[in-house]
Design a protein around this motif. Structure first.
Motif, short mmCIF file in Angstrom:
data_model
loop_
_atom_site.label_atom_id
_atom_site.label_comp_id
_atom_site.label_asym_id
_atom_site.label_seq_id
_atom_site.Cartn_x
_atom_site.Cartn_y
_atom_site.Cartn_z
N PRO A 174 -0.13 19.60 -5.93
CA PRO A 174 -0.82 19.01 -4.78
C PRO A 174 -2.22 18.53 -5.12
N THR A 175 -2.94 19.26 -5.93
CA THR A 175 -4.29 18.86 -6.33
C THR A 175 -4.26 17.52 -7.05
N GLN A 176 -3.36 17.41 -8.03
CA GLN A 176 -3.24 16.15 -8.77
C GLN A 176 -2.72 15.04 -7.88
N GLN A 177 -1.79 15.39 -7.00
CA GLN A 177 -1.24 14.39 -6.08
C GLN A 177 -2.32 13.81 -5.18
N LEU A 178 -3.15 14.70 -4.62
CA LEU A 178 -4.21 14.22 -3.72
C LEU A 178 -5.21 13.35 -4.47
N ALA A 179 -5.59 13.79 -5.65
CA ALA A 179 -6.55 13.02 -6.44
C ALA A 179 -5.98 11.64 -6.77
N ASP A 180 -4.73 11.60 -7.20
CA ASP A 180 -4.12 10.32 -7.57
C ASP A 180 -3.92 9.42 -6.35
N LEU A 181 -3.52 10.04 -5.23
CA LEU A 181 -3.32 9.25 -4.01
C LEU A 181 -4.62 8.59 -3.57
N ALA B 273 0.83 -1.20 0.00
CA ALA B 273 0.00 0.00 0.00
C ALA B 273 0.87 1.26 0.00
N LEU B 274 1.90 1.26 0.85
CA LEU B 274 2.79 2.43 0.93
C LEU B 274 3.49 2.68 -0.40
N ARG B 275 3.91 1.60 -1.06
CA ARG B 275 4.59 1.71 -2.35
C ARG B 275 3.66 2.34 -3.40
N GLU B 276 2.44 1.84 -3.45
CA GLU B 276 1.44 2.36 -4.40
C GLU B 276 1.21 3.85 -4.17
N VAL B 277 1.01 4.19 -2.91
CA VAL B 277 0.71 5.57 -2.54
C VAL B 277 1.87 6.49 -2.93
N ARG B 278 3.08 6.05 -2.62
CA ARG B 278 4.25 6.89 -2.89
C ARG B 278 4.46 7.09 -4.38
N SER B 279 4.26 6.04 -5.16
CA SER B 279 4.49 6.18 -6.60
C SER B 279 3.41 7.05 -7.24
#
Lengths: 182, 182
Positions: A68-75, A54-60
């Motif tokens: 930040p907007t795109q990061q939050l959406a993708d996360l 899970a951590l790996r998926e989230v980090r990648s």
DNA sequence: TGCGAAACTAAGCAAGCGCTTAGTCACCGT
DNA sequence: ACGGTGACTAAGCGCTTGCTTAGTTTCGCA
């Protein structure tokens, strides 16, 4: 491990017998102990691998996004999708980790905190850049994680939505939660 | 029942022994069976009473509010606060109900659906009146319930926020989720 | 004061639990 | 052909589990 994940997810750690795991893997009861020293060791391996995955998926997901907007959406999309696709391991990760020994529990708690830190980092960056409108970063990150984590509780392969659709929906809701336009 | 709720919430149904419950209530192991026919019957009583209590709270919160916006805010606040204040019973309600017998399980599932129906009703009313902006009512009600229900997972009496504060925060986040201004 | 019912306990039973032991088998490099 | 290694099983050990039984105590009420 697959048989154990299925049984733990389905009935919980304590309701699962080592005989359940063995027969699920096509082994005799003693066959399990060739590979694992105890039932708890099996839970720990599943829990650790699950948390790391899970951590790996989230980090990648975060690394591949620019703002930040795109990061939050993708996360949120990735994390939600993971909880649906890997819902058996996800249930072990979310609901069984407190049955670990204190030492093993501390080890997975450290991984959980790292996931938490990633979310807080994005919320802080978005707030700093003025694209998010948030009252409290701790409360908001908790709510965001709730929406994603809770997928493991209600998901079933037979439902209408696909894991990818769940991810997309939750990403959209997440942006609303932080006051960002999607 | 208090001793059973505490033990079930702390360790889960299967990890709790009837001796745990008995000693928690200051009784001998056999003393429990004067009042309850089985461990499962105890779980069922707790689960049913817990579900009924939650449903009652939710319904009275909705009845006391005038607009869909106010109804949604009060519902999420009340439901979140309940999951914090009654976090032991709430954990039994949310995480142990699948250890019930099929008949008992069906009975509490009916109560769960009623809670669900209340949320959907508000979302439909708010959408009809044009005060909510929602993509899908099912997805959104699920996310709203996730935020409230997940309180039982992470709440502890030792944390910074009070149950009432958690309710207020979640109500605010809920209004954001449905695109209503608070 | 005495009695029936309800609340409770000491002791323990049958079944199921996690895990071990002693031994068999398949396989692989020499 | 053979010895060593790892994967596996049949059998079962010691313990705990949910629950029962037989008997004792407590208590409200006539």
């Amino acid at each position: 491990m697959q048989a154990a994940a299925r049984a733990f997810a389905d009935k919980g750690f304590h309701a699962t017998t080592t005989r359940d795991i063995a027969s699920g893997a096509g082994l005799s009861p003693a066959g399990v102990y060739v590979h694992f020293g105890s039932k708890e060791e099996l839970l720990f391996n599943l829990s650790r691998i699950g948390h790391e995955s899970a951590l790996r998926e989230v980090r990648s997901a975060v690394a591949d996004a620019a703002t930040p907007t795109q990061q939050l959406a993708d996360l949120v999309a990735t994390f939600s999708q993971w909880h649906a696709e890997q819902y058996e391991i996800a249930r072990v990760v979310q609901y069984e980790h407190h049955h670990l020994t204190p030492e093993h529990h501390a080890e997975v708690l450290a991984l959980r905190k790292q996931i938490d830190a990633v979310v807080r980092g994005i919320l802080e960056a978005g707030t700093r850049e003025g694209v998010f409108t948030i009252d409290d970063i701790g409360d908001t990150s908790l709510a965001l994680l709730s929406i994603a984590v809770d997928v493991a509780r209600w998901y079933s392969p037979t439902i209408r939505r696909t894991p990818a659709q769940i991810g997309a929906t939750n990403a959209h809701l997440a942006l609303r939660l932080v006051g960002a336009s999607s």
